[in-house]
Every structure is written in C-alpha cells, then in structure tokens.
Design a protein around this motif. Structure first.
Motif, PDB file in Angstrom:
ATOM      1  N   GLU A  60      50.559  24.126   1.749  1.00  0.00           N
ATOM      2  CA  GLU A  60      50.703  22.701   2.008  1.00  0.00           C
ATOM      3  C   GLU A  60      49.309  22.083   2.047  1.00  0.00           C
ATOM      4  OE1 GLU A  60      52.555  19.408   5.115  1.00  0.00           O
ATOM      5  OE2 GLU A  60      53.009  21.533   5.411  1.00  0.00           O
ATOM      6  N   HIS A  68      56.224  24.818   7.720  1.00  0.00           N
ATOM      7  CA  HIS A  68      56.906  25.858   6.945  1.00  0.00           C
ATOM      8  C   HIS A  68      56.531  27.226   7.514  1.00  0.00           C
ATOM      9  CE1 HIS A  68      58.454  28.254   3.673  1.00  0.00           C
ATOM     10  NE2 HIS A  68      58.985  27.157   3.125  1.00  0.00           N
ATOM     11  N   GLY A  71      54.106  29.064   5.214  1.00  0.00           N
ATOM     12  CA  GLY A  71      53.158  28.197   4.549  1.00  0.00           C
ATOM     13  C   GLY A  71      51.734  28.373   5.042  1.00  0.00           C
ATOM     14  N   ASP A 239      63.831  24.058   2.068  1.00  0.00           N
ATOM     15  CA  ASP A 239      62.783  24.400   3.031  1.00  0.00           C
ATOM     16  C   ASP A 239      61.484  23.662   2.737  1.00  0.00           C
ATOM     17  OD1 ASP A 239      62.606  25.948   0.658  1.00  0.00           O
ATOM     18  OD2 ASP A 239      61.291  27.405   1.639  1.00  0.00           O
ATOM     19  N   VAL A 240      61.208  23.400   1.456  1.00  0.00           N
ATOM     20  CA  VAL A 240      60.005  22.661   1.083  1.00  0.00           C
ATOM     21  C   VAL A 240      60.230  21.163   1.253  1.00  0.00           C
ATOM     22  CG1 VAL A 240      58.359  22.180  -0.765  1.00  0.00           C
ATOM     23  CG2 VAL A 240      59.272  24.500  -0.477  1.00  0.00           C
ATOM     24  N   LEU A 243      59.581  19.390   4.580  1.00  0.00           N
ATOM     25  CA  LEU A 243      58.231  19.055   5.017  1.00  0.00           C
ATOM     26  C   LEU A 243      57.958  17.552   4.940  1.00  0.00           C
ATOM     27  CD1 LEU A 243      56.272  21.970   3.301  1.00  0.00           C
ATOM     28  CD2 LEU A 243      56.854  21.763   5.728  1.00  0.00           C
TER      29      LEU A 243
END
Length: 259
Positions: A60, A68, A71, A239-240, A243
């Motif tokens: 990210e 995440h 992430g 899941d992305v 964000l």
C-alpha cells in the motif's frame, strides 16, 4: 472584521496554494508518528519468498499504516517513533502490528519481478508529474505477478466539471462535508475557485479522468482491456477494495488494472 472560522484556523488560506501546502506538510508530519518503531531487517525483503517470510503479499503506497493483514505500508515521509525516524531501506514494524518501509515512487521499486500479488494507492498519483507517474506504474506492473491487481484512487476531473456545470450537484455537498469534518475554514463558494482547487491545492501535479488514467496505465505497459472503473470498496479483490477510506469519497475515481 475577522470571522470565527478564520480564527479557528489561523494561517489557513484556501486561496493561497503555497501557504496551504505548508500547513498540509505540518499536518502530515503530525500524523507520521507511532508509539513503537521496531526495525525487523536492515534490508527490505526483495523476492517473493523473502516477502512471504514476513507475511507480505502486497503493498500500500502513501500510507504509514495499512489495514491489510498481509500488506506492506510505504511512504516517502519518515515515520517517527520514540527512538527516532524510519530510514530509507530497512523494514519496520509499527506499534507491534503493521509493516512499514520508506519508498520514493520516483525511483525504481526495490522488489524482484513478479514478487507481489496486489498494489494499492489512494490519492497518490495526482501528487506527481505524469512522466513520474508512468514510470512508477511501469514499476508496479513489473513487481506484480501475472494476474496481480493494482487498485488506484484519485480525484475525478469529470466530477469537478459536472460540479461546475451544476453546482448543487457536487460543489455545495463537497464544501459542507469539509466544513463538518473541520478541514480548514469554510471553502469559498465561487465555482471557479472550486474547480481551481483540485489542480492547485494539496500539492497536486496532474489531474485525471478515466481516459487520462487509462492512458497512463497503457503507457506503463498495462493492457487497457484489463483496466476497469470500480465503485467505493468494490472490486476484483474485496480485501484490497476494503482499503478505500470514506474521506473524499464524493470526489474520487476508483480504477483497477490487472498485470
């Protein structure tokens, strides 16, 4: 006579981009702090296997922390803990949870080809020039595995143009939202100001609509047939998409591309 909102935000002048940029820099520095900054490795993991060893599958950008679970948060600005600030290069753990490293998107990304499954950048691309953006996007494509996902959010020029033509449709709501959130004093109500501020405030360098962003992605090597417009918190990978933050949702374009 000085109004109450002006007294509440001394030095904040919506109509002076340079002075407002200084205020925004001060704000960014104030949030770039954590209670514990622990160096996990003196060198950033580079390969897919090395990243997986730290539980990292994606990155990210322009974030001091990521929500995440797998992430890696990155920003050029140094995150500061009680014992000092993050340096360029090492991998850090922030407050015992999120992973962080300092990265300059104007430089080649320090990861091997195909080493990541996803990349996310919220309101970053508009802060660099178009040539820098294209080079960065090419680097993102390089480090994504085949089929990997890039999700971008950025102010949508189309929304602002429509707002200029029908002020009640967007501009009035936009001003009210920022006032409720106490982001500076009330914005001026002039339509030309509202259109100018998307270009000249917040350190913006290049503003996009969907066609312009698709052009940049194509120049970076992405297949335009795999570029798609999405909605807030909706996309190929929930899941992305999760964000996405609510702040500035009313002016934002959500775009995904597959490597």
């Amino acid at each position: 006579m000085t109004s109450e909102p002006a007294r509440a935000f001394p030095g904040w002048n919506w109509q002076d981009p340079d002075s407002l940029a200084e205020r925004m820099d001060e704000f960014s520095a104030s949030i770039a702090r954590c209670d514990k900054l622990e160096q996990l490795a003196p060198r950033l993991p580079r390969t897919r296997a090395e990243l997986a060893g730290h539980g990292v599958t994606g990155i990210e950008f322009a974030a001091f922390r990521t929500e995440h679970p797998s992430g890696l948060a990155t920003d050029l600005a140094p995150l500061t803990g009680p014992d000092g600030a993050a340096e360029l290069g090492p991998l850090y753990r922030v407050d015992g949870e999120s992973l962080f490293t300092r990265l300059d998107v104007g430089e080649p990304l320090p990861f091997a080809d195909g080493s990541l499954d996803w990349a996310y950048a919220e309101h970053l691309i508009e802060h660099v020039t178009l040539p820098v953006a294209i080079r960065w996007l090419a680097e993102v494509r390089r480090v994504l595995a085949p089929g990997g996902l890039l999700r971008l959010t950025t102010p949508d020029l189309r929304i602002y143009i429509e707002g200029y033509r029908d002020e009640d449709r967007f501009f009035a709501k936009h001003r009210r939202r920022l006032e409720v959130m106490q982001v500076g004093p009330p914005m001026p109500e002039r339509k030309a100001f509202m259109l100018n501020q998307i270009f000249y405030l917040y350190g913006h360098r290049w503003i996009y609509d969907l066609d312009e962003l698709t052009f940049a992605l194509a120049e970076a090597g992405f297949d335009v047939s795999k570029v798609r417009s999405c909605g807030f918190r909706t996309g190929e990978r929930p899941d992305v998409a999760a964000l996405d933050t609510t702040f500035r949702r009313d002016e934002t374009m959500y775009v995904e591309a597959t490597a």
